[in-house]
Design a protein around this motif. Structure first.
Motif, PDB file in Angstrom:
ATOM      1  N   VAL A   1       0.862  -1.183   0.000  1.00 23.84           N
ATOM      2  CA  VAL A   1       0.000   0.000   0.000  1.00 23.84           C
ATOM      3  C   VAL A   1       0.899   1.234   0.000  1.00 23.84           C
ATOM      4  CG1 VAL A   1      -0.263   0.005   2.546  1.00 23.84           C
ATOM      5  CG2 VAL A   1      -1.898   1.234   1.133  1.00 23.84           C
ATOM      6  N   THR A   2       0.611   2.169  -0.892  1.00 20.60           N
ATOM      7  CA  THR A   2       1.401   3.401  -0.930  1.00 20.60           C
ATOM      8  C   THR A   2       0.850   4.378   0.102  1.00 20.60           C
ATOM      9  OG1 THR A   2       1.760   3.051  -3.269  1.00 20.60           O
ATOM     10  CG2 THR A   2       2.239   5.245  -2.432  1.00 20.60           C
ATOM     11  N   GLN A   3       1.745   5.012   0.838  1.00 22.91           N
ATOM     12  CA  GLN A   3       1.333   6.004   1.837  1.00 22.91           C
ATOM     13  C   GLN A   3       2.020   7.337   1.565  1.00 22.91           C
ATOM     14  OE1 GLN A   3       2.282   4.361   5.726  1.00 22.91           O
ATOM     15  NE2 GLN A   3       0.364   3.185   5.776  1.00 22.91           N
ATOM     16  N   GLY A   4       1.228   8.412   1.516  1.00 17.32           N
ATOM     17  CA  GLY A   4       1.781   9.760   1.477  1.00 17.32           C
ATOM     18  C   GLY A   4       1.737  10.313   2.897  1.00 17.32           C
ATOM     19  N   GLY A   5       0.896  11.357   3.088  1.00 19.87           N
ATOM     20  CA  GLY A   5       0.789  11.952   4.436  1.00 19.87           C
ATOM     21  C   GLY A   5      -0.207  11.225   5.332  1.00 19.87           C
ATOM     22  N   ARG A   6      -0.903  10.223   4.781  1.00 22.88           N
ATOM     23  CA  ARG A   6      -1.923   9.440   5.513  1.00 22.88           C
ATOM     24  C   ARG A   6      -3.039  10.342   6.083  1.00 22.88           C
ATOM     25  NH1 ARG A   6       2.991   6.937   6.990  1.00 22.88           N
ATOM     26  NH2 ARG A   6       3.108   8.415   8.707  1.00 22.88           N
ATOM     27  N   THR A   7      -3.374  11.408   5.359  1.00 19.46           N
ATOM     28  CA  THR A   7      -4.522  12.230   5.768  1.00 19.46           C
ATOM     29  C   THR A   7      -5.782  11.826   5.001  1.00 19.46           C
ATOM     30  OG1 THR A   7      -4.192  13.956   4.097  1.00 19.46           O
ATOM     31  CG2 THR A   7      -3.008  14.217   6.189  1.00 19.46           C
ATOM     32  N   GLY A   8      -5.671  10.808   4.176  1.00 19.97           N
ATOM     33  CA  GLY A   8      -6.809  10.351   3.370  1.00 19.97           C
ATOM     34  C   GLY A   8      -7.973   9.943   4.254  1.00 19.97           C
ATOM     35  N   LEU A   9      -9.190  10.133   3.745  1.00 16.41           N
ATOM     36  CA  LEU A   9     -10.387   9.890   4.549  1.00 16.41           C
ATOM     37  C   LEU A   9     -11.221   8.723   4.012  1.00 16.41           C
ATOM     38  CD1 LEU A   9     -11.324  13.657   5.122  1.00 16.41           C
ATOM     39  CD2 LEU A   9     -10.348  12.096   6.800  1.00 16.41           C
TER      40      LEU A   9
ATOM     41  N   ALA B   1      -0.611  16.533   4.050  1.00 18.00           N
ATOM     42  CA  ALA B   1      -0.978  15.901   2.765  1.00 18.00           C
ATOM     43  C   ALA B   1       0.148  16.153   1.759  1.00 18.00           C
ATOM     44  CB  ALA B   1      -2.292  16.482   2.254  1.00 18.00           C
ATOM     45  N   THR B   2       0.416  15.155   0.928  1.00 18.88           N
ATOM     46  CA  THR B   2       1.562  15.241   0.021  1.00 18.88           C
ATOM     47  C   THR B   2       1.134  15.466  -1.433  1.00 18.88           C
ATOM     48  OG1 THR B   2       1.488  12.863  -0.381  1.00 18.88           O
ATOM     49  CG2 THR B   2       2.865  13.623   1.472  1.00 18.88           C
ATOM     50  N   ALA B   3       2.141  15.824  -2.233  1.00 19.33           N
ATOM     51  CA  ALA B   3       1.896  16.012  -3.670  1.00 19.33           C
ATOM     52  C   ALA B   3       1.349  14.724  -4.281  1.00 19.33           C
ATOM     53  CB  ALA B   3       3.195  16.417  -4.356  1.00 19.33           C
TER      54      ALA B   3
ATOM     55  N   LEU C   1      -0.547  -3.798  -6.059  1.00 21.01           N
ATOM     56  CA  LEU C   1      -0.527  -2.392  -5.649  1.00 21.01           C
ATOM     57  C   LEU C   1      -1.899  -1.939  -5.152  1.00 21.01           C
ATOM     58  CD1 LEU C   1       1.757  -0.422  -5.568  1.00 21.01           C
ATOM     59  CD2 LEU C   1       1.115   0.396  -7.824  1.00 21.01           C
ATOM     60  N   ASN C   2      -1.950  -1.507  -3.901  1.00 19.99           N
ATOM     61  CA  ASN C   2      -3.205  -1.076  -3.278  1.00 19.99           C
ATOM     62  C   ASN C   2      -4.355  -2.043  -3.615  1.00 19.99           C
ATOM     63  OD1 ASN C   2      -1.799   1.089  -2.310  1.00 19.99           O
ATOM     64  ND2 ASN C   2      -3.200   2.644  -3.076  1.00 19.99           N
ATOM     65  N   PRO C   3      -4.143  -3.353  -3.424  1.00 23.94           N
ATOM     66  CA  PRO C   3      -5.217  -4.291  -3.770  1.00 23.94           C
ATOM     67  C   PRO C   3      -6.472  -4.015  -2.940  1.00 23.94           C
ATOM     68  CG  PRO C   3      -3.500  -5.390  -2.503  1.00 23.94           C
ATOM     69  CD  PRO C   3      -2.988  -4.015  -2.819  1.00 23.94           C
TER      70      PRO C   3
HETATM   71  C1  LIG Z   1      -8.352  17.945   8.154  1.00 26.54           C
HETATM   72  C2  LIG Z   1      -8.513  17.385   6.765  1.00 26.54           C
HETATM   73  C3  LIG Z   1      -9.069  18.185   5.758  1.00 26.54           C
HETATM   74  C4  LIG Z   1      -9.202  17.660   4.454  1.00 26.54           C
HETATM   75  N1  LIG Z   1      -9.754  18.465   3.510  1.00 26.54           N
HETATM   76  C5  LIG Z   1      -9.883  17.988   2.244  1.00 26.54           C
HETATM   77  C6  LIG Z   1     -10.451  18.812   1.221  1.00 26.54           C
HETATM   78  O1  LIG Z   1     -10.867  19.938   1.453  1.00 26.54           O
HETATM   79  N2  LIG Z   1     -10.491  18.296  -0.030  1.00 26.54           N
HETATM   80  C7  LIG Z   1     -10.042  17.043  -0.329  1.00 26.54           C
HETATM   81  O2  LIG Z   1     -10.095  16.632  -1.505  1.00 26.54           O
HETATM   82  N3  LIG Z   1      -9.516  16.236   0.623  1.00 26.54           N
HETATM   83  C8  LIG Z   1      -9.435  16.678   1.888  1.00 26.54           C
HETATM   84  N4  LIG Z   1      -8.914  15.865   2.868  1.00 26.54           N
HETATM   85  C9  LIG Z   1      -8.503  14.487   2.537  1.00 26.54           C
HETATM   86  C10 LIG Z   1      -6.989  14.343   2.286  1.00 26.54           C
HETATM   87  O3  LIG Z   1      -6.255  15.362   2.850  1.00 26.54           O
HETATM   88  C11 LIG Z   1      -6.697  14.295   0.822  1.00 26.54           C
HETATM   89  O4  LIG Z   1      -7.293  13.136   0.291  1.00 26.54           O
HETATM   90  C12 LIG Z   1      -5.190  14.256   0.474  1.00 26.54           C
HETATM   91  O5  LIG Z   1      -5.119  14.382  -0.909  1.00 26.54           O
HETATM   92  C13 LIG Z   1      -4.467  12.984   0.895  1.00 26.54           C
HETATM   93  O6  LIG Z   1      -3.057  13.175   0.775  1.00 26.54           O
HETATM   94  P1  LIG Z   1      -2.043  12.245   1.577  1.00 26.54           P
HETATM   95  O7  LIG Z   1      -0.661  12.557   1.137  1.00 26.54           O
HETATM   96  O8  LIG Z   1      -2.303  12.343   3.034  1.00 26.54           O
HETATM   97  O9  LIG Z   1      -2.457  10.819   1.014  1.00 26.54           O
HETATM   98  P2  LIG Z   1      -2.630   9.448   1.803  1.00 26.54           P
HETATM   99  O10 LIG Z   1      -3.723   9.549   2.810  1.00 26.54           O
HETATM  100  O11 LIG Z   1      -1.319   8.962   2.281  1.00 26.54           O
HETATM  101  O12 LIG Z   1      -3.123   8.509   0.605  1.00 26.54           O
HETATM  102  C14 LIG Z   1      -4.363   8.707  -0.009  1.00 26.54           C
HETATM  103  C15 LIG Z   1      -4.480   7.715  -1.186  1.00 26.54           C
HETATM  104  O13 LIG Z   1      -3.521   8.068  -2.182  1.00 26.54           O
HETATM  105  C16 LIG Z   1      -2.596   6.992  -2.393  1.00 26.54           C
HETATM  106  N5  LIG Z   1      -1.270   7.612  -2.562  1.00 26.54           N
HETATM  107  C17 LIG Z   1      -0.630   8.455  -1.715  1.00 26.54           C
HETATM  108  N6  LIG Z   1       0.541   8.847  -2.256  1.00 26.54           N
HETATM  109  C18 LIG Z   1       0.649   8.236  -3.454  1.00 26.54           C
HETATM  110  C19 LIG Z   1       1.639   8.221  -4.481  1.00 26.54           C
HETATM  111  N7  LIG Z   1       2.778   8.917  -4.383  1.00 26.54           N
HETATM  112  N8  LIG Z   1       1.422   7.453  -5.579  1.00 26.54           N
HETATM  113  C20 LIG Z   1       0.280   6.729  -5.710  1.00 26.54           C
HETATM  114  N9  LIG Z   1      -0.681   6.694  -4.768  1.00 26.54           N
HETATM  115  C21 LIG Z   1      -0.509   7.434  -3.653  1.00 26.54           C
HETATM  116  C22 LIG Z   1      -2.704   6.113  -1.159  1.00 26.54           C
HETATM  117  O14 LIG Z   1      -2.368   4.784  -1.440  1.00 26.54           O
HETATM  118  C23 LIG Z   1      -4.174   6.279  -0.789  1.00 26.54           C
HETATM  119  O15 LIG Z   1      -4.961   5.438  -1.578  1.00 26.54           O
HETATM  120  C24 LIG Z   1      -8.790  16.338   4.181  1.00 26.54           C
HETATM  121  C25 LIG Z   1      -8.234  15.555   5.188  1.00 26.54           C
HETATM  122  C26 LIG Z   1      -8.107  16.050   6.469  1.00 26.54           C
HETATM  123  C27 LIG Z   1      -7.502  15.161   7.517  1.00 26.54           C
END
Ligand SMILES: Cc1cc2nc3c(=O)[nH]c(=O)nc-3n(C[C@H](O)[C@H](O)[C@H](O)COP(=O)(O)OP(=O)(O)OC[C@H]3O[C@@H](n4cnc5c(N)ncnc54)[C@H](O)[C@@H]3O)c2cc1C
Length: 448
Positions: free
Chosen positions: A61-69, A132-134, A442-444
């Protein structure tokens, strides 16, 4: 597998080295420790890792900032986590061409700050900007607070590099706004939640930074007034970048949970936080909003006179994280509803939820300018979550809405995908997945 002998020692965490942060994202998915954590520094590291994983049929499973909901970044049993935390370099910034190229673990806030140093704007913004990451915003095609003016993440990406599950590197080093040479394959990686590849580098568009930001907090007596203000703002407030609506139930809970004062003299059914960006200061914003009050479009308007007041206004919208924490066992929605049907929908669903679940705590808010409605509901009982979810998703999809306008399907909304995508679409998703990731490493189990 003895990973440490296979990869460079410091690229792998195993056993007690794995911190608990890798066990979950921000969603309600149940935490699960990954078997190992892979921490690549380069695209080539990712390529070697995926090649090996495919050979061994090892799920990742790929992890960025793990803020996904949506639970997409929470490991499942037996999975390795591939964290992009060390893919954290800004590679290039071109102030003339207005582009920035970053590795996928760079945070949204770092991109915004790097752009600002060159007097440019990266317009995507959301509450989790510091983490949250790029790569995460790309994989989830994130939206946020300024979509009404600049579009979602997809509209901001010019090129990207991704590693396919078999280790091949698909590099699309495009910095041109227009490029119609064949299939635009980067789209396969945007919004597909990491199911088709690991994104390692992205080139985003940047925009001129407007020096003046004008912010107003308005109160309205009904949803028709909210819609009228949206139309009025679209016509008379050039540079409209945010149009956030808070229902009274949201405001009451925010006042209760945070202890903030009510900024308005009297309660109103709706509040609108709107913002415009402008190149130079004029009185138009204030004059036109005062005219909106005189013309009866809205009942009351508060204008932010300085940055502190602007931040105070936004704090009512941004306190959602605090509110959700207080509403333990809340189920959070990011549905999309056509704006013409939004008033009837929110009235009906609020009534139905309150009748079916007496005492339910319900808050409603959203990026209404782009048809995106957030709701959080809690009875305090875990058992009710699924029932509430089914009810809301059923009513939303009955009227042509979507179960997710922003956060994606992940694992949590998988069973509802067929309500908003056709059978043919889902078959095509499965075929693409099978083609690019035949070993299903990948992310099965995410999305489909
Ligand atoms: C307080 C808060 C507010 C938020 N507000 C919004 C908002 O207004 N709008 C909105 O759209 N979302 C919002 N979100 C949700 C979240 O922030 C977004 O979905 C953000 O894009 C996730 O980024 P991340 O790096 O944390 O990804 P992660 O949570 O790490 O991953 C999310 C998904 O992307 C995949 N992934 C991550 N990095 C990669 C990579 N490099 N390559 C391939 N796949 C990858 C993961 O496997 C997972 O399926 C919010 C979340 C929180 C906690």
């Amino acid at each position: 597998m003895e990973l440490k002998s296979f990869f460079n020692d410091d690229l792998v965490l195993q056993g007690a080295e794995i911190g608990e942060a890798y066990a979950k994202d921000w969603s309600e998915a149940l935490p699960q420790n990954p078997m190992a954590v892979l921490r690549p520094r380069t695209t080539e590291d990712v390529s070697a890792m995926l090649q090996k994983a495919t050979e061994l049929s090892q799920p990742i499973v790929t992890q960025g900032g793990r803020t996904g909901l949506a639970g997409g970044a929470t490991p499942k049993q037996g999975e390795y986590a591939l964290s992009t935390e060390r893919l954290n370099h800004i590679l290039d910034i071109d102030p003339i061409g207005k582009t920035i190229t970053v590795q996928s673990g760079v945070t949204l806030q770092q991109i915004q700050e790097a752009a600002a140093e060159h007097d440019l704007l990266f317009p995507l913004d959301l509450g989790a900007r510091g983490t949250a990451t790029a790569g995460g915003i790309t994989a989830t095609n994130a939206g946020g607070n300024q979509v009404i003016q600049y579009g979602v993440t997809r509209q901001l990406i010019l090129g990207l590099t991704a590693v396919l599950p078999d280790g091949q590197i698909m590099a699309q080093d495009n910095k041109l706004l227009k490029n119609n040479a064949g299939f635009d394959l980067k789209q396969l990686m945007i919004g597909t939640e990491g199911t088709l590849g690991v994104v390692t580098e992205i080139t985003f568009r940047l925009f001129p930074r407007r020096d003046i930001t004008k912010t107003a907090f308005c109160a309205a007596k009904d949803f028709a007034s909210v819609a009228a203000l949206l139309a009025y703002a679209g016509k008379y407030l050039p540079g409209l970048s945010s149009f956030e609506v808070l229902w009274r139930d949201y405001m009451e809970e925010i006042l209760h949970v945070t202890g903030k004062p009510d900024l308005f003299d009297a309660p109103s059914p709706f509040y609108i936080l709107l913002e415009v960006e402008a190149a130079e200061d004029t009185e138009h914003f204030e004059e036109r909003l005062m005219a909106a009050v005189t013309d009866g479009v809205v009942d009351d308007v508060l204008l932010a006179v300085n940055e502190t007041q602007r931040q105070t206004f936004w704090s009512y919208r941004d306190s959602i994280a605090e509110l959700i924490t207080d509403m333990a066992t809340a189920i959070n929605f990011d549905i999309g509803i056509p704006i013409t049907k939004m008033a009837d929908f929110t009235d009906a669903i609020g009534k139905e939820l309150r009748e079916t679940f007496p005492g339910v705590r319900l808050v409603t808010f959203g990026h209404i300018g782009d048809g995106n409605l957030h709701m959080s509901a809690s009875t305090g009982r875990q058992d009710d979550c699924m029932k509430i979810e089914d009810l809301v998703f059923q009513r939303a999809t009955d009227i042509g809405g979507t179960i997710t306008a922003e956060h994606g399907i992940g694992v949590l909304k998988k069973h509802w995908l067929s309500a908003c995508r056709t059978e043919v679409e889902i078959t095509m998703m499965r075929r693409l997945k099978g083609l690019l990731d035949p070993a299903n490493i990948l992310n099965p189990g995410r999305i489909i």
